[in-house]
Design an enzyme around this catalytic site. Structure first.
Site, PDB file in Angstrom:
ATOM      1  N   LYS A 165       0.834  -1.199   0.000  1.00 54.58           N
ATOM      2  CA  LYS A 165       0.000   0.000   0.000  1.00 54.58           C
ATOM      3  C   LYS A 165       0.875   1.257   0.000  1.00 54.58           C
ATOM      4  CE  LYS A 165      -2.291   2.291   3.207  1.00 54.58           C
ATOM      5  NZ  LYS A 165      -3.002   2.483   4.453  1.00 54.58           N
ATOM      6  N   ASP A 173      -6.737   0.768   0.572  1.00 55.09           N
ATOM      7  CA  ASP A 173      -6.857   1.047   2.005  1.00 55.09           C
ATOM      8  C   ASP A 173      -8.248   0.563   2.433  1.00 55.09           C
ATOM      9  OD1 ASP A 173      -8.684   2.887   1.079  1.00 55.09           O
ATOM     10  OD2 ASP A 173      -7.916   4.546   2.284  1.00 55.09           O
TER      11      ASP A 173
END
Ligand code: SF4
Length: 222
Positions: free
Chosen positions: A125, A144
């Site tokens: 991420k 996310d």
């Protein structure tokens, strides 16, 4: 039409509608260079971007280079980032990652996802955020909590893990849309398709969204 192209056609609709709804969506973390965005992204775990921006204002002035973070005494750095929460782990990640940057990469943030995820404290991420937003490199889709939830509700993925959701999105959405899609989904998740009460009435995706897992009374007006 095959199942695969059907899925891509649907994903294309979602991408176009989100593009019309949030044409200017971008990262809400403040940064001036890739290192700053890397540090801000590490700090943003379990913390609001607004809080991170308050903390980084001073932090970036105090630690302009990777070597500065690497040299910082642990306790000092912990104090400097304390209000973002989980500060011990975050300080550890920042110091270890910056030590590797200063030692092996001339203090620069690498432009390669495989190299980035090899740095201590950097997951996919974080790597996707930095590559996409600081360098404009579409290495993947940032997944996310907002992107994960919305992808499932829209039926773009039925997976739970961020990595598998990302893989599904990468398969269905053209690469040139990856960077903007994350920003737009995050904004959509904050404003409309919230965790507790998705505002389906009036949502720009309402007529195409299967609302997977959304109870009808979850989407009351608010
Ligand atoms: S219709 Fe509802 S569940 Fe679907 S994206 Fe919009 S707010 Fe989310």
């Amino acid at each position: 039409m095959g199942v695969q192209s059907e899925a891509k056609r649907y994903a294309g609709k979602v991408v176009r509608r989100l593009g019309r709804a949030y044409p200017d969506a971008t990262c809400s973390l403040d940064f001036g260079n890739p290192l700053e965005l890397l540090v801000a992204t590490i700090l943003s775990a379990q913390c609001t971007d607004q809080r991170v921006n308050v903390v980084t204002k001073k932090l970036f002035a105090k630690y302009p280079s990777a070597a500065d973070y690497a040299r910082a005494p642990a306790r000092q750095l912990e104090r400097d980032i304390q209000s973002t929460g989980f500060f011990r782990n975050k300080a550890k990640s920042i110091r270890a990652c910056c030590e590797a940057l200063a030692g092996d990469h001339q203090g620069e943030v690498p432009r390669d996802i495989e190299v980035l995820v090899g740095l201590p404290g950097v997951g996919r991420k974080t790597a996707n955020v930095v590559l996409g937003t600081a360098y404009g490199i579409a290495s993947g889709v940032v997944v996310d909590t907002h992107v994960a939830r919305i992808s499932r509700r829209l039926g773009l993925s039925s997976e739970k893990s961020a990595e598998k959701i990302e893989r599904d999105l990468m398969e269905q959405v053209p690469r040139k849309e990856w960077i903007a899609l994350s920003h737009r989904m995050i904004q959509h998740g904050r404003r409309v398709c919230t965790a507790r009460r998705p505002a389906c009435d009036g949502c720009p995706l309402e007529s195409v969204c299967p609302r997977m897992g959304v109870e009808r009374n979850d989407s009351r007006d608010h």
